[in-house]
Write a protein that holds these residues in place. Sequence first.
Motif, PDB file in Angstrom:
ATOM      1  N   ASN A   6       0.833  -1.213   0.000  1.00  0.00           N
ATOM      2  CA  ASN A   6       0.000   0.000   0.000  1.00  0.00           C
ATOM      3  C   ASN A   6       0.861   1.255   0.000  1.00  0.00           C
ATOM      4  O   ASN A   6       0.646   2.193   0.774  1.00  0.00           O
ATOM      5  N   ASN A   7       1.883   1.229  -0.881  1.00  0.00           N
ATOM      6  CA  ASN A   7       2.781   2.376  -1.122  1.00  0.00           C
ATOM      7  C   ASN A   7       3.681   2.720   0.060  1.00  0.00           C
ATOM      8  O   ASN A   7       4.252   3.813   0.101  1.00  0.00           O
ATOM      9  N   LYS A   8       3.837   1.808   1.011  1.00  0.00           N
ATOM     10  CA  LYS A   8       4.754   2.013   2.130  1.00  0.00           C
ATOM     11  C   LYS A   8       5.757   0.869   2.203  1.00  0.00           C
ATOM     12  O   LYS A   8       5.390  -0.296   2.001  1.00  0.00           O
ATOM     13  N   PHE A   9       7.017   1.194   2.508  1.00  0.00           N
ATOM     14  CA  PHE A   9       8.047   0.154   2.634  1.00  0.00           C
ATOM     15  C   PHE A   9       7.660  -0.815   3.746  1.00  0.00           C
ATOM     16  O   PHE A   9       7.287  -0.393   4.846  1.00  0.00           O
ATOM     17  N   TYR A  10       7.741  -2.102   3.436  1.00  0.00           N
ATOM     18  CA  TYR A  10       7.344  -3.134   4.396  1.00  0.00           C
ATOM     19  C   TYR A  10       8.559  -3.839   4.998  1.00  0.00           C
ATOM     20  O   TYR A  10       8.731  -3.868   6.207  1.00  0.00           O
ATOM     21  N   ASN A  11       9.433  -4.372   4.119  1.00  0.00           N
ATOM     22  CA  ASN A  11      10.636  -5.050   4.615  1.00  0.00           C
ATOM     23  C   ASN A  11      11.515  -5.427   3.431  1.00  0.00           C
ATOM     24  O   ASN A  11      11.083  -5.415   2.277  1.00  0.00           O
ATOM     25  N   LYS A  12      12.746  -5.787   3.737  1.00  0.00           N
ATOM     26  CA  LYS A  12      13.685  -6.316   2.743  1.00  0.00           C
ATOM     27  C   LYS A  12      13.758  -7.823   2.922  1.00  0.00           C
ATOM     28  O   LYS A  12      13.821  -8.320   4.055  1.00  0.00           O
ATOM     29  N   PHE A  13      13.764  -8.572   1.814  1.00  0.00           N
ATOM     30  CA  PHE A  13      13.741 -10.031   1.872  1.00  0.00           C
ATOM     31  C   PHE A  13      14.874 -10.640   1.042  1.00  0.00           C
ATOM     32  O   PHE A  13      15.363 -10.022   0.086  1.00  0.00           O
ATOM     33  N   PHE A  14      15.242 -11.859   1.436  1.00  0.00           N
ATOM     34  CA  PHE A  14      16.239 -12.631   0.683  1.00  0.00           C
ATOM     35  C   PHE A  14      15.725 -14.053   0.507  1.00  0.00           C
ATOM     36  O   PHE A  14      15.180 -14.650   1.447  1.00  0.00           O
ATOM     37  N   ILE A  15      15.869 -14.592  -0.706  1.00  0.00           N
ATOM     38  CA  ILE A  15      15.545 -15.997  -0.972  1.00  0.00           C
ATOM     39  C   ILE A  15      16.731 -16.665  -1.652  1.00  0.00           C
ATOM     40  O   ILE A  15      17.500 -16.005  -2.354  1.00  0.00           O
ATOM     41  N   LYS A  16      16.869 -17.961  -1.454  1.00  0.00           N
ATOM     42  CA  LYS A  16      18.018 -18.699  -1.992  1.00  0.00           C
ATOM     43  C   LYS A  16      17.772 -19.193  -3.420  1.00  0.00           C
ATOM     44  O   LYS A  16      18.168 -20.302  -3.782  1.00  0.00           O
ATOM     45  N   PHE A  17      17.117 -18.358  -4.217  1.00  0.00           N
ATOM     46  CA  PHE A  17      16.773 -18.734  -5.589  1.00  0.00           C
ATOM     47  C   PHE A  17      16.975 -17.544  -6.507  1.00  0.00           C
ATOM     48  O   PHE A  17      16.940 -16.390  -6.068  1.00  0.00           O
ATOM     49  N   THR A  18      17.149 -17.843  -7.798  1.00  0.00           N
ATOM     50  CA  THR A  18      17.200 -16.785  -8.789  1.00  0.00           C
ATOM     51  C   THR A  18      15.975 -16.883  -9.689  1.00  0.00           C
ATOM     52  O   THR A  18      15.330 -17.920  -9.772  1.00  0.00           O
ATOM     53  N   GLY A  19      15.667 -15.784 -10.335  1.00  0.00           N
ATOM     54  CA  GLY A  19      14.538 -15.787 -11.261  1.00  0.00           C
ATOM     55  C   GLY A  19      13.386 -14.941 -10.746  1.00  0.00           C
ATOM     56  O   GLY A  19      13.027 -15.007  -9.562  1.00  0.00           O
ATOM     57  N   GLN A  20      12.800 -14.165 -11.647  1.00  0.00           N
ATOM     58  CA  GLN A  20      11.681 -13.294 -11.286  1.00  0.00           C
ATOM     59  C   GLN A  20      10.492 -14.079 -10.766  1.00  0.00           C
ATOM     60  O   GLN A  20       9.772 -13.627  -9.866  1.00  0.00           O
ATOM     61  N   HIS A  21      10.289 -15.287 -11.315  1.00  0.00           N
ATOM     62  CA  HIS A  21       9.138 -16.097 -10.893  1.00  0.00           C
ATOM     63  C   HIS A  21       9.219 -16.458  -9.418  1.00  0.00           C
ATOM     64  O   HIS A  21       8.191 -16.572  -8.745  1.00  0.00           O
ATOM     65  N   MET A  22      10.442 -16.627  -8.883  1.00  0.00           N
ATOM     66  CA  MET A  22      10.590 -16.941  -7.463  1.00  0.00           C
ATOM     67  C   MET A  22      10.317 -15.723  -6.585  1.00  0.00           C
ATOM     68  O   MET A  22       9.811 -15.855  -5.466  1.00  0.00           O
ATOM     69  N   VAL A  23      10.626 -14.540  -7.080  1.00  0.00           N
ATOM     70  CA  VAL A  23      10.262 -13.319  -6.359  1.00  0.00           C
ATOM     71  C   VAL A  23       8.739 -13.215  -6.265  1.00  0.00           C
ATOM     72  O   VAL A  23       8.175 -12.903  -5.215  1.00  0.00           O
ATOM     73  N   LEU A  24       8.065 -13.513  -7.373  1.00  0.00           N
ATOM     74  CA  LEU A  24       6.601 -13.435  -7.389  1.00  0.00           C
ATOM     75  C   LEU A  24       5.975 -14.470  -6.461  1.00  0.00           C
ATOM     76  O   LEU A  24       5.006 -14.170  -5.749  1.00  0.00           O
ATOM     77  N   ASN A  25       6.520 -15.682  -6.445  1.00  0.00           N
ATOM     78  CA  ASN A  25       6.028 -16.697  -5.506  1.00  0.00           C
ATOM     79  C   ASN A  25       6.175 -16.204  -4.071  1.00  0.00           C
ATOM     80  O   ASN A  25       5.282 -16.389  -3.238  1.00  0.00           O
ATOM     81  N   SER A  26       7.306 -15.559  -3.791  1.00  0.00           N
ATOM     82  CA  SER A  26       7.545 -15.018  -2.448  1.00  0.00           C
ATOM     83  C   SER A  26       6.538 -13.932  -2.094  1.00  0.00           C
ATOM     84  O   SER A  26       6.067 -13.847  -0.955  1.00  0.00           O
ATOM     85  N   LEU A  27       6.196 -13.087  -3.079  1.00  0.00           N
ATOM     86  CA  LEU A  27       5.233 -12.015  -2.832  1.00  0.00           C
ATOM     87  C   LEU A  27       3.870 -12.570  -2.440  1.00  0.00           C
ATOM     88  O   LEU A  27       3.176 -11.988  -1.594  1.00  0.00           O
ATOM     89  N   ALA A  28       3.487 -13.684  -3.053  1.00  0.00           N
ATOM     90  CA  ALA A  28       2.213 -14.308  -2.695  1.00  0.00           C
ATOM     91  C   ALA A  28       2.213 -14.724  -1.225  1.00  0.00           C
ATOM     92  O   ALA A  28       1.233 -14.511  -0.492  1.00  0.00           O
ATOM     93  N   VAL A  29       3.320 -15.313  -0.792  1.00  0.00           N
ATOM     94  CA  VAL A  29       3.455 -15.748   0.599  1.00  0.00           C
ATOM     95  C   VAL A  29       3.474 -14.550   1.546  1.00  0.00           C
ATOM     96  O   VAL A  29       2.795 -14.539   2.585  1.00  0.00           O
ATOM     97  N   ILE A  30       4.244 -13.538   1.195  1.00  0.00           N
ATOM     98  CA  ILE A  30       4.328 -12.331   2.025  1.00  0.00           C
ATOM     99  C   ILE A  30       2.953 -11.675   2.158  1.00  0.00           C
ATOM    100  O   ILE A  30       2.571 -11.213   3.241  1.00  0.00           O
ATOM    101  N   SER A  31       2.183 -11.676   1.069  1.00  0.00           N
ATOM    102  CA  SER A  31       0.848 -11.073   1.089  1.00  0.00           C
ATOM    103  C   SER A  31      -0.066 -11.780   2.080  1.00  0.00           C
ATOM    104  O   SER A  31      -0.790 -11.141   2.851  1.00  0.00           O
ATOM    105  N   LEU A  32      -0.039 -13.113   2.059  1.00  0.00           N
ATOM    106  CA  LEU A  32      -0.875 -13.882   2.986  1.00  0.00           C
ATOM    107  C   LEU A  32      -0.465 -13.609   4.425  1.00  0.00           C
ATOM    108  O   LEU A  32      -1.313 -13.385   5.297  1.00  0.00           O
ATOM    109  N   CYS A  33       0.830 -13.610   4.678  1.00  0.00           N
ATOM    110  CA  CYS A  33       1.317 -13.375   6.040  1.00  0.00           C
ATOM    111  C   CYS A  33       0.982 -11.963   6.509  1.00  0.00           C
ATOM    112  O   CYS A  33       0.695 -11.742   7.695  1.00  0.00           O
ATOM    113  N   TYR A  34       1.006 -11.009   5.595  1.00  0.00           N
ATOM    114  CA  TYR A  34       0.617  -9.632   5.931  1.00  0.00           C
ATOM    115  C   TYR A  34      -0.856  -9.578   6.334  1.00  0.00           C
ATOM    116  O   TYR A  34      -1.210  -8.952   7.352  1.00  0.00           O
ATOM    117  N   LEU A  35      -1.717 -10.228   5.576  1.00  0.00           N
ATOM    118  CA  LEU A  35      -3.147 -10.227   5.890  1.00  0.00           C
ATOM    119  C   LEU A  35      -3.423 -10.892   7.238  1.00  0.00           C
ATOM    120  O   LEU A  35      -4.347 -10.505   7.955  1.00  0.00           O
TER     121      LEU A  35
END
Length: 432
Positions: free
Chosen positions: A245-274
């Motif tokens: 919602n246009n505010k910085f939430y956190n910085k994250f690191f995953i042990k994978f490369t590829g944009q698709h893995m960032v997107l998978n992470s965003l789905a998880v982060i979204s659920l945990c935020y809710l």
Amino acid sequence: MYHFIGIAGSGMSSLALIMHNLGFKVKGSDIGKDFFTTEELKKHVKITKFDEKNITKDLIIIQGNAFNDNNVEVKKAKELGLKICSYQDMVAKLTKMFETISISGCHGKTTTTAMLSHVLKNISGTNYLIGDGTGYANKENKTFVLEACEYKRHFLAYKQKYAIITNIDLDHIDYYKDINDVIDAYRSFASNTEKTIIAYGDDPYTRKLNVNKDILFYGLEKNNDVIAKNIKYDSKGTTFDVDINNKFYNKFFIKFTGQHMVLNSLAVISLCYLEKMDKNKVKHELSTFLGAKRRFSEEKVNSNIIIDDYAHHPKEIEATIEAAKLKYSHKKIITIFQPHTFSRTKMFINEFIEVLNKSDMTYVLDIHPSREKPEDFPNINSKLIISKLNKGFYINKNNADDLLKYNNVVLLFLSPNSLKELIDDYKNKINS
């Protein structure tokens, strides 16, 4: 006792583990081969080869979707008048027992389910059914993380508190008429959601859901609610910032490369935020996630890297090749691909050729028919792909000799059907 017909199936084996964990007596049968999906299951459950003698009057049958009424055990079960449940009907019962989070999408749902299961398991405890043969349940857990497959609209059997939709794309074209038919199925799936839908917002098709439900969109574009920014890849993985919602939430690191893995992470982060989870705990657990089975599974063999991956749709293949290039930019990419189903090969022939040409060299196996019959698809074979590749060759699933000449490369094995025989043949010969 529950008897699973087709227990080695990716969802069936996960479900069998869950039923075992919940205290039910479970056994099952399949075609008699070893599968990566049953590695854990075999420690707890007796698995036999299909035989009508396996079916007795005291059983409740769970029938896998890969096996129809011509199966010898299904026939026997019907003769005896046994209760027969489909896979999705049995899973539907579990969704009513727990607060369910269903993850669906044409690509990325297994990894996203595994990632979310890992995070929730270590923060609050959860039950989970992952489409890589992994399943776990404890009656004390409140939540159930479920990989929900869209094939034949099976996911409409489920009721969930949250639904995650990683994307919408045309696939399973032996069932779906066109992309509008797929969107319609996802619209119905979303409507079965009690609370909030979490969807990949850069996908134009998820934006067409138009359901009377709260939707939280994630992605890379500015019109999403949850956005990944400042993405940086290196040999260790990926670092990125997240705004909500246009505010910085956190910085994250995953042990994978590829944009698709960032997107998978965003789905998880979204659920945990809710769910108002501690964002630093989420950050830590994401950084310790090691992946799902047969999803970019890596192994070093001499100077080469072997990657075994489930990818079988052109977009999945493209994402996997790009991830390999990002992580191993100094190595050539040699792709070994087994097309899965004649109908998918026929529909996406040009797309397969386009993405496979992003490899330095491609070897193609015979098409795995799955539920289809070759005679129904005359002239559809691997040669159609090979003939139009820049550098394409045929390879037999039992003979890895053509791969032995490569040094300091990435050998990328792609198929939803296990290529273990070919990989093992390669490893045995290269080390002999």
